[in-house]
Scaffold this motif. Sequence first.
Motif, PDB file in Angstrom:
ATOM      1  N   GLY A  98     -24.509  59.440 -21.249  1.00  0.00           N
ATOM      2  CA  GLY A  98     -24.147  59.270 -22.590  1.00  0.00           C
ATOM      3  C   GLY A  98     -25.173  59.134 -23.889  1.00  0.00           C
ATOM      4  N   GLU A 142     -13.477  63.839 -26.520  1.00  0.00           N
ATOM      5  CA  GLU A 142     -14.016  62.505 -25.816  1.00  0.00           C
ATOM      6  C   GLU A 142     -13.096  61.631 -25.417  1.00  0.00           C
ATOM      7  N   THR A 181     -12.192  61.064 -21.229  1.00  0.00           N
ATOM      8  CA  THR A 181     -12.357  59.535 -20.969  1.00  0.00           C
ATOM      9  C   THR A 181     -11.158  59.211 -20.061  1.00  0.00           C
ATOM     10  N   CYS A 215     -18.872  65.688 -24.888  1.00  0.00           N
ATOM     11  CA  CYS A 215     -17.893  64.980 -24.885  1.00  0.00           C
ATOM     12  C   CYS A 215     -17.730  64.439 -23.456  1.00  0.00           C
ATOM     13  N   TRP A 219     -20.116  61.888 -22.535  1.00  0.00           N
ATOM     14  CA  TRP A 219     -19.659  60.451 -22.976  1.00  0.00           C
ATOM     15  C   TRP A 219     -18.566  59.957 -22.124  1.00  0.00           C
ATOM     16  N   ALA A 220     -17.607  60.943 -21.891  1.00  0.00           N
ATOM     17  CA  ALA A 220     -16.621  60.470 -21.057  1.00  0.00           C
ATOM     18  C   ALA A 220     -16.902  59.884 -19.498  1.00  0.00           C
ATOM     19  N   ASP A 279     -20.008  58.745 -19.179  1.00  0.00           N
ATOM     20  CA  ASP A 279     -20.642  57.391 -19.635  1.00  0.00           C
ATOM     21  C   ASP A 279     -19.487  56.252 -19.329  1.00  0.00           C
ATOM     22  N   ASN A 280     -18.551  56.088 -20.283  1.00  0.00           N
ATOM     23  CA  ASN A 280     -17.505  55.377 -20.330  1.00  0.00           C
ATOM     24  C   ASN A 280     -17.180  54.825 -19.159  1.00  0.00           C
ATOM     25  N   ASN A 281     -16.734  55.955 -18.104  1.00  0.00           N
ATOM     26  CA  ASN A 281     -16.189  55.439 -16.825  1.00  0.00           C
ATOM     27  C   ASN A 281     -17.349  54.759 -16.023  1.00  0.00           C
ATOM     28  N   ARG A 338     -17.751  51.266 -17.044  1.00  0.00           N
ATOM     29  CA  ARG A 338     -16.688  50.507 -16.785  1.00  0.00           C
ATOM     30  C   ARG A 338     -17.085  49.639 -15.375  1.00  0.00           C
ATOM     31  N   THR A 392     -10.791  51.653 -18.590  1.00  0.00           N
ATOM     32  CA  THR A 392     -11.485  52.777 -19.196  1.00  0.00           C
ATOM     33  C   THR A 392     -10.352  53.309 -20.236  1.00  0.00           C
ATOM     34  N   GLY A 411     -10.450  53.510 -24.298  1.00  0.00           N
ATOM     35  CA  GLY A 411     -10.911  54.618 -25.044  1.00  0.00           C
ATOM     36  C   GLY A 411      -9.879  54.951 -25.818  1.00  0.00           C
TER      37      GLY A 411
END
Length: 350
Positions: free
Chosen positions: A82, A109, A113, A164, A167-168, A170-172, A175, A241, A245
């Motif tokens: 990310g 994204e 996510t 995208c 970044w998805a 990255d978000n997970n 978490r 997440t 999101g």
Amino acid sequence: MHKGVVYALLAAALFGASTPFSKMLVGQMAPVMLAGLLYLGSGVGLLTWYALRFISSRGKQTSGDRLTARDLPWLGGAILTGGIAGPVLLMIGLTLTPASSASLLLNIEGVLTALLAWFVFKENFDRRIFAGMVLIVIAGVLLSWGQSSKLEIPWGSLTIVAACLCWAIDNNLTRKISASDAVQIAGIKGLVAGSVNLLIAVEMGYLVPDVHVIFNAGVVGFCGYGLSLVMFVLSLRHLGTARTGAYFSAAPFVGAGVSLLLLGETPSTVFWIAAALMGAGIWLHLTETHGHKHTHVPLSHAHAHRHDAHHQHEHDFPWDGKEPHVHPHEHDPLTHSHDHFPDIHHRHKH
């Protein structure tokens, strides 16, 4: 309103509001240089805050939920995907793709996510949450579509979709460490990602802008990327997440609203339709209830907590009785039933 929702909406508002200011700065330097300065401003500002907080509390306030060695792989993966790969892929895509198409594609994204959270990381969701996500995504698409009547999707769009996806991921990954200190997480990510992106810009031959431009970019980065990420991590801790999101997908709407105020434009019909859809999607999430009998497995972690139903433990150190407080603690097996989100204590199977 659940505090996790408040954190998510604050994250969206900060990030969305930073977009118009970033657009004002992008004409003064190369996009990849701006990306580096935004992240670097975030990292320097947050780690300065972390250091001052540590000094003022003599290490007591932040000692419990600091990142540990087992958190580093997750953090490293989040930074790589990310903080480094995502922005670079986006810059490549922007050189090959019309801006209208890029804006539209960036809404992917939130979808990616949620899909990763649901089907790879096995986070719980139901029809109401899915419907709310669909409405929010459609609102973002309409908002982007309304910026231009022309939509062209050249091959460069594939790199934006890849960004995208980064970044998805990255978000997970973030978490996984969301119980740790959010300021420390966001500060390290900003400092590392900003430094790497800045080195890439210098290696590409781009000139460093004037000091006042650097300062302005740093301030925008601290608010729109740093504080926003802190709020995002806190929301991950409380909501999981996919739901975080979904609320964060309101960011394009906030950015459009700020742009309208700054530029004095009149909102279009599409803008109000998108606002209504996004409001309906957020309402579906706000009114969600999810409760059933579930079992908590033994768990050891550290985060700020109160001695509620999930925190009935003894202390092996002198405690002054103040709450919330932070220290490593263990959760014994527990079976009960109540309404809950997929937060750091409710990541069980269904």
